[in-house]
Design a protein around this motif. Sequence first.
Motif, PDB file in Angstrom:
ATOM      1  N   ASN A   1       6.612  23.249  -2.582  1.00 47.64           N
ATOM      2  CA  ASN A   1       5.446  23.387  -1.715  1.00 47.64           C
ATOM      3  C   ASN A   1       4.400  22.297  -1.971  1.00 47.64           C
ATOM      4  O   ASN A   1       3.220  22.583  -2.166  1.00 47.64           O
ATOM      5  N   LEU A   2       4.854  21.064  -1.945  1.00 41.76           N
ATOM      6  CA  LEU A   2       3.955  19.953  -2.235  1.00 41.76           C
ATOM      7  C   LEU A   2       2.968  19.690  -1.112  1.00 41.76           C
ATOM      8  O   LEU A   2       1.921  19.102  -1.337  1.00 41.76           O
ATOM      9  N   GLY A   3       3.307  20.108   0.087  1.00 46.37           N
ATOM     10  CA  GLY A   3       2.393  19.928   1.205  1.00 46.37           C
ATOM     11  C   GLY A   3       2.248  18.479   1.647  1.00 46.37           C
ATOM     12  O   GLY A   3       1.230  18.110   2.227  1.00 46.37           O
ATOM     13  N   TRP A   4       3.262  17.679   1.362  1.00 51.49           N
ATOM     14  CA  TRP A   4       3.203  16.278   1.762  1.00 51.49           C
ATOM     15  C   TRP A   4       3.417  16.148   3.258  1.00 51.49           C
ATOM     16  O   TRP A   4       4.201  16.871   3.859  1.00 51.49           O
ATOM     17  N   PHE A   5       2.739  15.196   3.841  1.00 58.99           N
ATOM     18  CA  PHE A   5       2.988  14.820   5.225  1.00 58.99           C
ATOM     19  C   PHE A   5       4.240  13.945   5.257  1.00 58.99           C
ATOM     20  O   PHE A   5       4.637  13.398   4.215  1.00 58.99           O
ATOM     21  N   PRO A   6       4.870  13.812   6.419  1.00 58.96           N
ATOM     22  CA  PRO A   6       6.087  12.983   6.508  1.00 58.96           C
ATOM     23  C   PRO A   6       5.892  11.558   5.985  1.00 58.96           C
ATOM     24  O   PRO A   6       6.794  11.017   5.329  1.00 58.96           O
ATOM     25  N   ASP A   7       4.735  10.975   6.216  1.00 59.24           N
ATOM     26  CA  ASP A   7       4.523   9.601   5.735  1.00 59.24           C
ATOM     27  C   ASP A   7       4.409   9.550   4.207  1.00 59.24           C
ATOM     28  O   ASP A   7       4.798   8.573   3.578  1.00 59.24           O
TER      29      ASP A   7
ATOM     30  N   ILE B   1       0.839  -1.206   0.000  1.00 53.51           N
ATOM     31  CA  ILE B   1       0.000   0.000   0.000  1.00 53.51           C
ATOM     32  C   ILE B   1       0.868   1.248   0.000  1.00 53.51           C
ATOM     33  O   ILE B   1       0.633   2.180  -0.768  1.00 53.51           O
ATOM     34  N   ALA B   2       1.904   1.277   0.853  1.00 55.38           N
ATOM     35  CA  ALA B   2       2.802   2.436   0.914  1.00 55.38           C
ATOM     36  C   ALA B   2       3.546   2.602  -0.399  1.00 55.38           C
ATOM     37  O   ALA B   2       3.738   3.726  -0.877  1.00 55.38           O
ATOM     38  N   ASN B   3       3.968   1.499  -1.006  1.00 54.84           N
ATOM     39  CA  ASN B   3       4.688   1.576  -2.270  1.00 54.84           C
ATOM     40  C   ASN B   3       3.786   2.126  -3.370  1.00 54.84           C
ATOM     41  O   ASN B   3       4.222   2.935  -4.178  1.00 54.84           O
ATOM     42  N   GLU B   4       2.531   1.729  -3.381  1.00 50.86           N
ATOM     43  CA  GLU B   4       1.586   2.247  -4.372  1.00 50.86           C
ATOM     44  C   GLU B   4       1.335   3.738  -4.140  1.00 50.86           C
ATOM     45  O   GLU B   4       1.254   4.510  -5.093  1.00 50.86           O
ATOM     46  N   GLU B   5       1.221   4.134  -2.873  1.00 53.14           N
ATOM     47  CA  GLU B   5       1.034   5.555  -2.562  1.00 53.14           C
ATOM     48  C   GLU B   5       2.242   6.358  -3.038  1.00 53.14           C
ATOM     49  O   GLU B   5       2.103   7.422  -3.636  1.00 53.14           O
ATOM     50  N   GLY B   6       3.439   5.847  -2.787  1.00 53.15           N
ATOM     51  CA  GLY B   6       4.654   6.528  -3.227  1.00 53.15           C
ATOM     52  C   GLY B   6       4.710   6.668  -4.732  1.00 53.15           C
ATOM     53  O   GLY B   6       5.081   7.717  -5.259  1.00 53.15           O
ATOM     54  N   LYS B   7       4.308   5.627  -5.429  1.00 54.17           N
ATOM     55  CA  LYS B   7       4.286   5.661  -6.895  1.00 54.17           C
ATOM     56  C   LYS B   7       3.305   6.721  -7.385  1.00 54.17           C
ATOM     57  O   LYS B   7       3.625   7.512  -8.280  1.00 54.17           O
TER      58      LYS B   7
END
Length: 90
Positions: free
Chosen positions: A68-74, A17-23
């Motif tokens: 300024n992507l506004g990404w959270f640390p995760d 799931i994390a890998n798909e989110e990263g992609k």
Amino acid sequence: MKIPLLAATLLISNFAIANEEGKELHEESCVECHMVTHDDAFYTRDSSKMATLSDLSRQVSMCTSNFNLGWFPDEEKAVLDYLNNKYYKF
């Protein structure tokens, strides 16, 4: 012995799931900004500045901040993990 198997299954599932989110985050936010093709050759070229996982982490953090992507640390970590798992393998 079912508990370790369940734990391993959940860990693998969370990783996927994390890998798909990263992609997805990478495709939405990173590829658009660069004017070059982002294929395996882009990430694995001899002139790459990424020599360590720390280098890659700094680059992802710098892009996140500068654009300024506004990404959270995760989310930032998901992109880092995606790039590392797919291309760099640190």
